[in-house]
Design a protein around this motif. Sequence first.
Motif, PDB file in Angstrom:
ATOM      1  N   VAL A 117       0.859  -1.191   0.000  1.00 39.99           N
ATOM      2  CA  VAL A 117       0.000   0.000   0.000  1.00 39.99           C
ATOM      3  C   VAL A 117       0.887   1.230   0.000  1.00 39.99           C
ATOM      4  CG1 VAL A 117      -0.211  -0.050   2.537  1.00 39.99           C
ATOM      5  CG2 VAL A 117      -1.899   1.216   1.165  1.00 39.99           C
ATOM      6  N   THR A 137       0.007  -6.377  -6.326  1.00 40.27           N
ATOM      7  CA  THR A 137      -1.093  -5.419  -6.174  1.00 40.27           C
ATOM      8  C   THR A 137      -0.666  -4.321  -5.226  1.00 40.27           C
ATOM      9  OG1 THR A 137      -2.728  -7.178  -6.487  1.00 40.27           O
ATOM     10  CG2 THR A 137      -3.520  -5.126  -5.528  1.00 40.27           C
ATOM     11  N   ASP A 139      -2.382  -1.118  -3.156  1.00 34.40           N
ATOM     12  CA  ASP A 139      -3.493  -0.275  -2.738  1.00 34.40           C
ATOM     13  C   ASP A 139      -3.002   1.158  -2.588  1.00 34.40           C
ATOM     14  OD1 ASP A 139      -5.217  -2.419  -2.711  1.00 34.40           O
ATOM     15  OD2 ASP A 139      -5.310  -2.600  -0.523  1.00 34.40           O
ATOM     16  N   GLY A 164      -4.731  -1.758  -6.827  1.00 39.81           N
ATOM     17  CA  GLY A 164      -5.843  -2.427  -6.174  1.00 39.81           C
ATOM     18  C   GLY A 164      -6.888  -1.439  -5.704  1.00 39.81           C
ATOM     19  N   GLU A 165      -7.181  -1.448  -4.433  1.00 43.13           N
ATOM     20  CA  GLU A 165      -8.214  -0.584  -3.867  1.00 43.13           C
ATOM     21  C   GLU A 165      -7.657   0.811  -3.632  1.00 43.13           C
ATOM     22  OE1 GLU A 165     -11.687  -0.952  -0.416  1.00 43.13           O
ATOM     23  OE2 GLU A 165     -10.081  -2.446  -0.578  1.00 43.13           O
ATOM     24  N   LYS A 180      -7.514  -7.215   5.024  1.00 42.37           N
ATOM     25  CA  LYS A 180      -6.289  -6.833   4.327  1.00 42.37           C
ATOM     26  C   LYS A 180      -5.068  -7.230   5.151  1.00 42.37           C
ATOM     27  CE  LYS A 180      -7.838  -4.316   0.754  1.00 42.37           C
ATOM     28  NZ  LYS A 180      -7.418  -4.491  -0.652  1.00 42.37           N
TER      29      LYS A 180
END
Length: 292
Positions: A117, A137, A139, A164-165, A180
């Motif tokens: 992230v 991925t 975030d 991703g998000e 997560k």
Amino acid sequence: MATPSENSSPDADLGNSLPSLDSQISHADQISYWSSQSADVNGMLGGYPQLSRIDLQGSKNFIAKVRRISRVSSSSPTNTSSSKQDTTSAHGSRSTSGRAPATPIRDANNSKIRLAVDCGAGIGRITSGLLLYVAETVDIVEPVTKFTDVLGQLQTSPDQGRVGEIFNCGLESWSPSAEKSYDLIWIQWCLGHLADKQAVEFLKRAARALAGYDVQNEVEGEAQGWIMVKENLSTDAWGEDIFDDVDSSVTRSDQKFKHLFEEAGLKIVKMEAQSGFPKDLYPVKMYALRPK
């Protein structure tokens, strides 16, 4: 979502006559400032777009060194978690005992980690230039929607992961879902937008979101993911933090960062200074952290 700011401390000599720096931080002023900046690398780096390549290379090298540390520690016969029952799926959902075990950040072939992230991501300069080459991925946490709109148009190459998000909120509001579990939480040029207490609470939440962290039992030393912080350092002659009223942020000293990490229950596994930046900018330091 801050910049490699110019090295200045106009109020350093006023000492205790100034109000506390935390009381001067305004998230509304921060959003107003960043919303006025251009949604490009120049805007993200405060007029120093030429520093992006140097910055990304320094971060890439630092991650590589931390991964080597991980491989050494993972090969140690004393590093075992055989007593921990973990039934987590490969997609990172939380098991009954904790979060997903960390994946390839310790891989000898330097294959991609599962989930990262980018905190305070802006337009995704670090996401696209670094993290998508490291993670399958990535975030995003970013409060300014015009910046995350750029991320929605991001074109990735075959050797990159995917976005991703996207969480359109500030770090002070971001609370990672229990579903997560991150192998890497990257925090760069954005902790200065939080008051000390907010920074500690944010780091605590980040630690609980690391892969392998035992959420239910708060088991120390179980987390296998990494928190990596990269921030400007104060150059105040007395070691004080410096408030920037332009973007309503605080530039902290190395000592203050270490204190905040300690308060958040984090240990420093590795730290390193960024090299290659102009001397008239603040020095920049990287920290690799894990729960104690």
